[in-house]
Design a protein around this motif. Structure first.
Motif, PDB file in Angstrom:
ATOM      1  N   VAL A 184       0.836  -1.204   0.000  1.00  0.00           N
ATOM      2  CA  VAL A 184       0.000   0.000   0.000  1.00  0.00           C
ATOM      3  C   VAL A 184       0.868   1.251   0.000  1.00  0.00           C
ATOM      4  N   ASN A 185       1.837   1.291   0.905  1.00  0.00           N
ATOM      5  CA  ASN A 185       2.670   2.484   1.044  1.00  0.00           C
ATOM      6  C   ASN A 185       3.600   2.670  -0.147  1.00  0.00           C
ATOM      7  N   GLY A 186       4.182   1.579  -0.632  1.00  0.00           N
ATOM      8  CA  GLY A 186       5.082   1.676  -1.772  1.00  0.00           C
ATOM      9  C   GLY A 186       4.380   2.146  -3.029  1.00  0.00           C
ATOM     10  N   LEU A 187       3.182   1.655  -3.270  1.00  0.00           N
ATOM     11  CA  LEU A 187       2.415   2.095  -4.442  1.00  0.00           C
ATOM     12  C   LEU A 187       2.026   3.563  -4.331  1.00  0.00           C
ATOM     13  N   ARG A 188       1.660   3.987  -3.138  1.00  0.00           N
ATOM     14  CA  ARG A 188       1.318   5.401  -2.953  1.00  0.00           C
ATOM     15  C   ARG A 188       2.534   6.288  -3.236  1.00  0.00           C
ATOM     16  N   GLY A 189       3.711   5.809  -2.870  1.00  0.00           N
ATOM     17  CA  GLY A 189       4.921   6.565  -3.139  1.00  0.00           C
ATOM     18  C   GLY A 189       5.240   6.675  -4.613  1.00  0.00           C
ATOM     19  N   ALA A 190       4.690   5.761  -5.430  1.00  0.00           N
ATOM     20  CA  ALA A 190       4.884   5.794  -6.876  1.00  0.00           C
ATOM     21  C   ALA A 190       3.723   6.467  -7.606  1.00  0.00           C
ATOM     22  N   GLY A 191       2.792   7.036  -6.846  1.00  0.00           N
ATOM     23  CA  GLY A 191       1.680   7.763  -7.467  1.00  0.00           C
ATOM     24  C   GLY A 191       0.499   6.910  -7.858  1.00  0.00           C
ATOM     25  N   VAL A 192       0.455   5.654  -7.403  1.00  0.00           N
ATOM     26  CA  VAL A 192      -0.699   4.795  -7.682  1.00  0.00           C
ATOM     27  C   VAL A 192      -1.741   5.024  -6.599  1.00  0.00           C
ATOM     28  N   GLU A 193      -2.982   5.228  -6.998  1.00  0.00           N
ATOM     29  CA  GLU A 193      -4.065   5.412  -6.032  1.00  0.00           C
ATOM     30  C   GLU A 193      -4.438   4.059  -5.434  1.00  0.00           C
ATOM     31  N   VAL A 194      -4.392   3.971  -4.116  1.00  0.00           N
ATOM     32  CA  VAL A 194      -4.788   2.748  -3.409  1.00  0.00           C
ATOM     33  C   VAL A 194      -6.132   3.005  -2.753  1.00  0.00           C
ATOM     34  N   ILE A 195      -7.129   2.230  -3.150  1.00  0.00           N
ATOM     35  CA  ILE A 195      -8.478   2.361  -2.613  1.00  0.00           C
ATOM     36  C   ILE A 195      -8.686   1.220  -1.624  1.00  0.00           C
ATOM     37  N   LEU A 196      -8.919   1.575  -0.363  1.00  0.00           N
ATOM     38  CA  LEU A 196      -8.974   0.598   0.720  1.00  0.00           C
ATOM     39  C   LEU A 196     -10.425   0.254   1.035  1.00  0.00           C
ATOM     40  N   ILE A 197     -10.748  -1.014   0.916  1.00  0.00           N
ATOM     41  CA  ILE A 197     -12.098  -1.496   1.198  1.00  0.00           C
ATOM     42  C   ILE A 197     -12.007  -2.509   2.330  1.00  0.00           C
ATOM     43  N   GLY A 198     -12.671  -2.227   3.451  1.00  0.00           N
ATOM     44  CA  GLY A 198     -12.648  -3.159   4.571  1.00  0.00           C
ATOM     45  C   GLY A 198     -12.478  -2.438   5.879  1.00  0.00           C
ATOM     46  N   ASP A 199     -11.378  -2.721   6.577  1.00  0.00           N
ATOM     47  CA  ASP A 199     -11.177  -2.148   7.903  1.00  0.00           C
ATOM     48  C   ASP A 199      -9.735  -1.693   8.053  1.00  0.00           C
TER      49      ASP A 199
END
Length: 428
Positions: A282-297
């Protein structure tokens, strides 16, 4: 314990809740995915004391639990275990019977046959006979290609980065997604507690592709200030971890080009069991500009890692570094949280708070987390947040006073399954 910090996060949670050791023999068996006796069922306990509530989280493909009898899997997600060999699992207070239940739930050897009476999610009761076999859990439990009017969506249930086998299995799954030409990916990490950081880097590259990861790093290791520019564990220069674009040699040949989906966003399904190397994705992708959409908890909140170290037959996991992404961010010790969560602490991401749904199989489009991801994909809207659901009992929190009847105890997960592991193949 001398090395353990007692610092806390903003929410008051201990930062170092991840300090362990185990016999090196057990470490090597888990690392090499050595088969162990099992029915191939993962349990979840909502109550370990009477009235007990043990249910099936998922089953392993090709296992006795997933084998079909009369057109129905022996054990299904959400099935509640009522009796084993006629012993009332829900209510018994007999220590002798509890010992028998524990022995049946967690067989010590292959070839043990036990009778399970279960109540399925639809309310029907049935009895099945299961014989334990030696089996290694599959890191990638299942995959699907979901056809939608706006393009095909890939689904991958990835349960652990831990064994070396995870490299080959996630490669195969992502190659399937690339061949299908999926336009979106739902990555189910709800039960993935972590493992090999190199495999987390490979997975992140396969999601983002070359253009988004070029000249960016997956993760930098932040030691304390005294380390300077050296890695105090290896003695080498503290070089960042790249987005690995090839196999590194765990189980996929070193240098094998990885497939890439080149996606601008990814949907991650999460629970409190989403930890460590999963959060590094999650964190690595965000650092590369990829949007991470979190579904759950809310995820578990573990930006820390270690190098497993053997000493006289005991392998120690002492927290040694914090991982930060290409943007220099790694402060998520209170976890990542969906944007509409009522939680006061944590790093907010786009997405929806949704409770884990045991009434539908994982990968079923009607299962609550996957359904919410598919809906959000088109509408950017979340389902209504339900009232606080009953939380499963974590084995790590069972050292408390119990009421009438001794508890049935779930064994703790392998240390490798809940950590960020810096192990690399020899020569890398």
């Amino acid at each position: 314990d001398v090395l353990r910090t007692f610092a806390t996060t903003a929410s008051g949670k201990e930062k170092d809740d991840f300090h362990f050791s185990e016999p090196t023999e057990e470490y090597l068996a888990a690392r090499n995915a050595a088969p162990t006796a099992t029915y191939g069922a993962s349990y979840i306990a909502f109550s370990t004391t009477p009235p007990r509530d043990f249910r099936i989280r998922y089953t392993e493909p090709g296992s006795p639990a997933s084998a079909q009898t009369g057109g129905q899997s022996n054990l299904e997600r959400g099935s509640r275990i009522l009796q084993i060999n006629g012993i009332d699992l829900v209510n018994t207070a007999s220590q002798t019977e509890i010992n028998q239940l524990n022995a049946a739930l967690f067989p010590a050897t292959p070839g043990l046959t036990n009778s399970f009476t279960v109540e399925d999610a639809d309310g029907a009761n049935r009895t099945v006979s299961l014989t334990s076999v030696n089996l290694a859990p599959k890191p990638v439990n299942r995959t699907r290609i979901i056809n939608t009017p706006s393009g095909d969506v890939g689904y991958i249930l990835f349960n652990t980065f831990s064994p070396f086998a995870s490299e080959q299995e996630i490669y195969n799954a992502m190659l399937q997604m690339q061949t299908a030409g999926v336009s979106d990916l739902v990555l189910d990490l709800r039960y993935n507690g972590g493992g090999l950081l190199a495999v987390a880097s490979q997975l992140s590259y396969m999601i983002a592709g070359n253009a988004r990861t070029q000249n960016r790093v997956f993760e930098r290791l932040r030691f304390n200030a005294a380390a300077g520019n050296r890695n105090p564990v290896t003695g080498e220069v503290n070089n960042p971890i790249p987005f690995y674009s090839t196999g590194v040699g765990f189980t996929l040949a070193d240098g094998t080009p990885l497939p890439a989906l080149n996606l601008p966003r990814v949907f991650v399904l999460s629970t409190s069991g989403t930890c460590s190397a999963s959060e590094a994705v999650v964190n690595g992708l965000r650092g590369a500009g990829v949007e991470v959409i979190l579904i759950g908890d809310t995820t578990c909140g573990k930006p820390f890692g270690f190098y497993p170290t053997d000493n006289c037959g005991e392998t120690y996991y002492t927290i040694q570094f914090q991982g930060v992404n290409n943007a220099g961010f790694g402060d998520y010790a209170d976890g990542f949280i969906p944007n509409n969560s009522s939680a006061s602490f944590g790093v907010r991401l786009p997405g929806c708070q949704v409770g884990d749904d045991l009434s539908h199989e994982l990968g079923d489009e009607s299962e609550s987390l996957l359904a919410a991801a598919l809906s959000y994909r088109g509408s950017l809207a979340c389902p209504a947040v339900p009232s606080q659901a009953t939380r499963a009992v974590a084995s790590a929190n069972e050292n408390q006073s119990f009421g009438a009847g001794a508890p049935l105890r779930l064994p703790p997960p392998s240390t490798l399954e809940i950590n960020r592991d810096m192990t690399m193949p020899p020569g890398r």
